[in-house]
Write a protein that holds these residues in place. Structure first.
Motif: not given
Length: 504
Positions: A49-54
């Motif tokens: 999920g953090f990669a999607l936010d980034a």
């Protein structure tokens, strides 16, 4: 994914992100949604999920997620990688400059995976890395870089046949060849003489050994690279394509304590793979197994393997003589090329060793007459050779697009000639899994000639290979064509494939 036809192209900054970033995080952008504007991403189970936010911050717009199966995600990821490859080829046209040419000397960092495409890599380095990674993904055994008058043709050999893949511009030719020379430790300045070298690369965590051959031609230097996957699982004796009866006979032969077992066929017919499978089958702690090869293609635990080296006059004959002082039980000689090697191998078998080797002949019977032509006495052959296995490789029908059809009259006549018959045959329609060819993977066709008393008598009389073959067929041997027709009827391959590789 019917609505995907309405999607807009991806923002240009997405193409600058590394393929590995998407692979590791389980996410992949597939297009822009119009209303409301958002970046559509497919995600596999457990996506970061953090990669999607980034990614959302990087492109400056919201991200919309869509869950897909692991298989679908990998398919889309591979398509994305191929598109990156095409863009890199196009990028060479745009970005090729003196600065790009001067950076071909950059070395591959240790344990660097070539699928991790850095955005700041010079275009030539990126292109060559992509050629390797896409070739491995497409199961290519060789990469051919062939210069022509106006451009450069890049071809992959997949399942034994060459396919055109890319056509980089002519002005990229020297830079591509120079980059490969740097990677292989060859002389970049030498363009008049043939050169050979090796490259060790890592693609998708797989260790690949690349054998490089470069020759000068009319339009520039031509490169052929053979890819050997050191981490690939061995193909065992049960997977090479022998039917049960032939496999039982072959296992019985290779389990004997002495004798010569020959495998024959043209280059690229799978002879080495069969020998490795045989060695692996009989490899036990109580046996001392030694091999001499040119080159060593795969390392087998528990076996002593030596590579010939012409520079120091280490050839098959010299290695074989030294082996006999090493107390071996089993010896494998990569190829019998001359009378000296043949004679030592036969003497080794007569003194109680099991010897495996290969010959380049069209069928099993021709191997006997070839050895006699080399100068080996017929009585030595009849008392030392146990069996000769001739083989070819045919492409297998792709299981993902396999379909049936009614055979033509010509095909029916061919099957009747071999006392076979069928109302249906099989073919591959072509799909993304087999790159539209209808074939996926290869299997072997075999004919096993055992040295029976009638065959021994014919050898001692110096009979022709045709007489020997007729007698072997009379004794129950299936020819390569007959074995092929059996595999056609079982739905493994097609008649056109069998006709392509066999001669009757």
């Amino acid at each position: 994914m019917s609505e995907d036809s309405e999607l807009l192209p991806l923002p240009p900054q997405v193409s600058r992100l590394s393929y590995t970033f998407f692979q590791k995080n389980g996410i992949l952008p597939v297009g822009l949604k119009r209303h409301p504007q958002a970046l559509l991403c497919v995600c596999e189970e457990g996506a970061n999920g953090f990669a999607l936010d980034a990614l959302s911050l990087y492109v400056g717009m919201p991200v919309e997620k869509r869950r897909v199966s692991k298989e679908e995600f990998l398919r889309l990821l591979n398509t994305f990688r191929e598109e990156q490859g095409r863009e890199a080829v196009a990028g060479v046209v745009e970005d090729l400059s003196e600065s790009a040419l001067s950076e071909i000397t950059q070395e591959i960092p240790e344990n660097h995976d070539l699928t991790d495409y850095a955005a700041n890599e010079p275009p030539i380095i990126k292109l060559v890395n992509l050629l390797f990674s896409i070739a491995v993904k497409d199961r290519a055994s060789d990469i051919h870089i062939q210069p022509s008058e106006k451009d450069v043709r890049v071809r992959f050999r997949i399942d034994g046949l060459l396919y055109d893949m890319y056509r980089p511009p002519k002005r990229a030719q020297d830079a591509i060849v120079s980059r490969i020379k740097v990677m292989a430790g060859l002389d970049v300045a030498e363009k008049r003489l043939p050169q050979d070298g090796r490259i060790k690369i890592k693609v998708n965590e797989r260790e690949i050994d690349v054998r490089v051959s470069i020759i000068p031609t009319t339009h520039g230097e031509q490169v052929v690279m053979r890819l050997l996957d050191k981490t690939a699982a061995f193909i065992g004796i049960h997977e090479i394509g022998m039917d049960e009866e032939l496999k039982e006979n072959f296992i019985n032969i290779i389990s004997r304590p002495q004798g010569v077992v020959l495998v024959t066929g043209p280059t690229g017919s799978g002879k080495t793979t069969t020998l490795y499978a045989a060695l692996q089958y009989i490899n036990t702690p109580e046996k001392n197994i030694l091999t001499v090869e040119d080159p060593i293609e795969y390392l087998i635990t528990g076996i002593g393997q030596m590579q010939v080296n012409p520079k120091i006059n280490l050839d098959f004959a010299k290695a074989l003589r030294s082996f006999l002082r090493q107390d071996p039980d089993v010896i494998m000689v990569g190829e019998i090329r001359d009378e000296e090697t043949a004679r030592i191998a036969i003497q080794a078998a007569l003194t109680g060793h099991l010897v495996f080797s290969t010959l380049h002949t069209n069928d099993s019977a021709s191997a006997l007459t070839r050895l006699i032509d080399m100068g080996i006495e017929p009585y030595l052959l009849s008392s030392s050779i146990t069996a000769i296995l001739a083989q070819r490789l045919v492409r297998k029908i792709c299981p993902f697009c396999k379909d049936v059809y009614e055979p033509t009259d010509l095909e029916k006549d061919l099957m009747k000639e071999y006392r076979r018959d069928s109302e249906i045959l099989y073919f591959g329609r072509g799909c993304e899994n087999c790159l539209g060819t209808g074939y996926l993977g290869r299997t072997g066709l075999f004919e096993l000639l055992r040295m029976t008393n009638p065959i021994r008598e014919l050898v001692q009389k110096r009979a022709s290979s045709e007489e020997i073959k007729l007698r072997a067929v009379k004794d129950g041997m299936s020819t390569l064509r007959q074995d092929g027709i059996k595999k056609v009827l079982s739905g493994l391959t097609t008649i056109s494939e069998v006709l392509r590789v066999t001669i009757e």
